[in-house]
Every structure is written in C-alpha cells, then in structure tokens.
Design a protein around this motif. Structure first.
Motif, PDB file in Angstrom:
ATOM      1  N   ILE A 125      11.391   6.106  -3.968  1.00 52.81           N
ATOM      2  CA  ILE A 125       9.983   6.381  -4.260  1.00 52.81           C
ATOM      3  C   ILE A 125       9.652   5.918  -5.672  1.00 52.81           C
ATOM      4  O   ILE A 125       8.642   5.234  -5.903  1.00 52.81           O
ATOM      5  CB  ILE A 125       9.664   7.882  -4.064  1.00 52.81           C
ATOM      6  N   LYS A 141       7.063   2.841  -6.653  1.00 47.41           N
ATOM      7  CA  LYS A 141       5.942   3.091  -7.571  1.00 47.41           C
ATOM      8  C   LYS A 141       5.967   2.095  -8.726  1.00 47.41           C
ATOM      9  O   LYS A 141       4.941   1.505  -9.064  1.00 47.41           O
ATOM     10  CB  LYS A 141       6.017   4.519  -8.137  1.00 47.41           C
ATOM     11  N   LEU A 173       1.618  11.130  -5.787  1.00 50.05           N
ATOM     12  CA  LEU A 173       1.195  10.331  -4.639  1.00 50.05           C
ATOM     13  C   LEU A 173       1.004  11.242  -3.437  1.00 50.05           C
ATOM     14  O   LEU A 173       1.749  12.213  -3.268  1.00 50.05           O
ATOM     15  CB  LEU A 173       2.262   9.289  -4.275  1.00 50.05           C
ATOM     16  N   TYR A 228       3.717  -2.721   3.291  1.00 51.13           N
ATOM     17  CA  TYR A 228       4.482  -1.541   2.938  1.00 51.13           C
ATOM     18  C   TYR A 228       5.927  -1.919   2.636  1.00 51.13           C
ATOM     19  O   TYR A 228       6.453  -2.908   3.126  1.00 51.13           O
ATOM     20  CB  TYR A 228       4.437  -0.495   4.057  1.00 51.13           C
ATOM     21  N   ASP A 274       0.815  -1.208   0.000  1.00 52.70           N
ATOM     22  CA  ASP A 274       0.000   0.000   0.000  1.00 52.70           C
ATOM     23  C   ASP A 274       0.850   1.261   0.000  1.00 52.70           C
ATOM     24  O   ASP A 274       0.474   2.261  -0.583  1.00 52.70           O
ATOM     25  CB  ASP A 274      -0.923  -0.003   1.221  1.00 52.70           C
ATOM     26  N   ALA A 275       2.000   1.225   0.684  1.00 53.10           N
ATOM     27  CA  ALA A 275       2.755   2.450   0.897  1.00 53.10           C
ATOM     28  C   ALA A 275       4.253   2.191   0.887  1.00 53.10           C
ATOM     29  O   ALA A 275       4.708   1.070   1.090  1.00 53.10           O
ATOM     30  CB  ALA A 275       2.361   3.077   2.235  1.00 53.10           C
ATOM     31  N   SER A 305       3.474  -0.458  -7.213  1.00 51.84           N
ATOM     32  CA  SER A 305       2.290   0.407  -7.398  1.00 51.84           C
ATOM     33  C   SER A 305       1.792   0.993  -6.082  1.00 51.84           C
ATOM     34  O   SER A 305       0.599   0.946  -5.779  1.00 51.84           O
ATOM     35  CB  SER A 305       1.173  -0.376  -8.088  1.00 51.84           C
ATOM     36  N   ILE A 306       2.714   1.535  -5.293  1.00 54.24           N
ATOM     37  CA  ILE A 306       2.326   2.112  -4.003  1.00 54.24           C
ATOM     38  C   ILE A 306       1.290   3.207  -4.193  1.00 54.24           C
ATOM     39  O   ILE A 306       1.210   3.832  -5.247  1.00 54.24           O
ATOM     40  CB  ILE A 306       3.548   2.650  -3.228  1.00 54.24           C
ATOM     41  N   LYS A 307       0.493   3.423  -3.175  1.00 51.59           N
ATOM     42  CA  LYS A 307      -0.583   4.412  -3.212  1.00 51.59           C
ATOM     43  C   LYS A 307      -0.245   5.690  -2.449  1.00 51.59           C
ATOM     44  O   LYS A 307      -0.925   6.694  -2.578  1.00 51.59           O
ATOM     45  CB  LYS A 307      -1.858   3.826  -2.603  1.00 51.59           C
ATOM     46  N   ARG A 308       0.791   5.636  -1.581  1.00 50.84           N
ATOM     47  CA  ARG A 308       1.147   6.791  -0.770  1.00 50.84           C
ATOM     48  C   ARG A 308       2.542   6.605  -0.186  1.00 50.84           C
ATOM     49  O   ARG A 308       3.096   5.506  -0.206  1.00 50.84           O
ATOM     50  CB  ARG A 308       0.150   7.003   0.349  1.00 50.84           C
ATOM     51  N   VAL A 309       3.067   7.701   0.331  1.00 54.27           N
ATOM     52  CA  VAL A 309       4.356   7.683   1.015  1.00 54.27           C
ATOM     53  C   VAL A 309       4.117   8.188   2.438  1.00 54.27           C
ATOM     54  O   VAL A 309       3.463   9.210   2.634  1.00 54.27           O
ATOM     55  CB  VAL A 309       5.392   8.569   0.288  1.00 54.27           C
TER      56      VAL A 309
END
Length: 176
Positions: free
Chosen positions: A96, A100, A156, A68, A40-41, A104-108
């Motif tokens: 980062i 990605k 993001l 994560y 997710d992150a 395919s992370i959604k946030r940092v």
C-alpha cells in the motif's frame, strides 16, 4: 558555420528564452495528462488459482483495465491482519505504501472469496465453511483491516468485496 542560408539569426539569448517559455508552458499541463496512463487503485486479491481470471475481470470492469496495481496475497484482507501469516502483514502494508508513493493511488480495493484456504488455516476448527457464518468471519477480518487503515493513518478509502468460490460469480460489496 554555413553563411548561405535564409534562416533568421537565433542568438543564445533568444534560444534560452524559447526554452524557458516552452518549459513554463509544459509546467502548466497536469502531470497525469502528460503521462501515458495512471493508476487509480491498488487491488489486493487472494492467490487462489481458481479465481484469478474472475478477479482480473472484476477489477478491469470496476476500475478499468490497466488502471490499477495488483497484489495477490493469501487471504487478501486476511493478509493485512492475520496472525497465522505474520510475514504477509508486512507485505500487505508495504505494498500500500509503495503504490501510494509510486503511483499516487486514490483507493484500495480488496477482494476476498468464499471457501478460502487461508481462512481455513487462520481459523482452524473454528472456520465457518459457508453461508452467513462464513460472511461474518470475512466481515470481522475486514473490520480489523479498516481499523488498521485508520490506526496507520493510510489516508485512502478502502473497499471490501467478497466473491463466491465455486462456481465463481460476481463479487458483492461488504460494508464494514
């Protein structure tokens, strides 16, 4: 070839159609549903040995254990913009981009902490050791990181958190 079986004939054509049908059906399943897990992150924390366990506990509770990617760089948010650590700046942004592309992370999520040695190096005699002035120094760096997210068009959301150093305690969100 064996002639004494009761199995129905399976021609190459019907075998190919079976494969195509199965492939089409599998393509309808979302990729994440078929994967063993997902990320997710990207979480970025400081390297400070005093806080590793507490940081992991925080990320596990906030995001979920195993959900994560984790990077530890001196100063956490400071690593993304601090001129005292020029090689860390590249590593920060490279990680980062890698997270990605690969996951395919959604946030940092960035976790700074008080009484940070990297901030002491960065600010030298201007370092504010505690209280509101120290929070202001962290917030200024976080604002620079957020601006760099926008300049680089990272696309993001980024969250900033600050953890007490000693004794360790729950991090607080830092709005920037």
């Amino acid at each position: 070839m064996c002639d004494d079986h009761d199995a129905p004939d399976l021609s190459r054509r019907s075998f190919t159609m079976l494969g195509l049908t199965a492939g089409a059906a599998l393509s309808l399943i979302p990729i994440r549903a078929g994967a063993a897990g997902y990320v997710d992150a990207l979480c970025i924390m400081c390297i400070d040995y005093r806080l590793v366990d507490d940081a992991i506990h925080f990320f596990d509770g906030k995001i979920g254990a195993g959900k994560y990617d984790l990077v530890a760089l001196a100063g956490a948010s400071l690593a993304g913009v601090g001129p005292a650590f020029p090689t860390s700046i590249g590593a920060f942004w490279d990680h980062i981009d890698i997270a990605k592309a690969l996951h395919s992370i959604k946030r940092v999520v960035i976790l700074d902490h008080r009484d940070c040695g990297a901030y002491k190096v960065q600010y030298g005699s201007l370092y504010q050791g505690s209280g509101a002035p120290e929070l202001d120094q962290h917030r200024e760096i976080m604002k620079l990181v957020k601006a760099e997210f926008e300049r680089r068009k990272v696309g993001l959301p980024v969250e900033f958190w600050l953890m007490p150093a000693t004794p360790p305690g729950p991090p607080v969100s830092v709005p920037v």
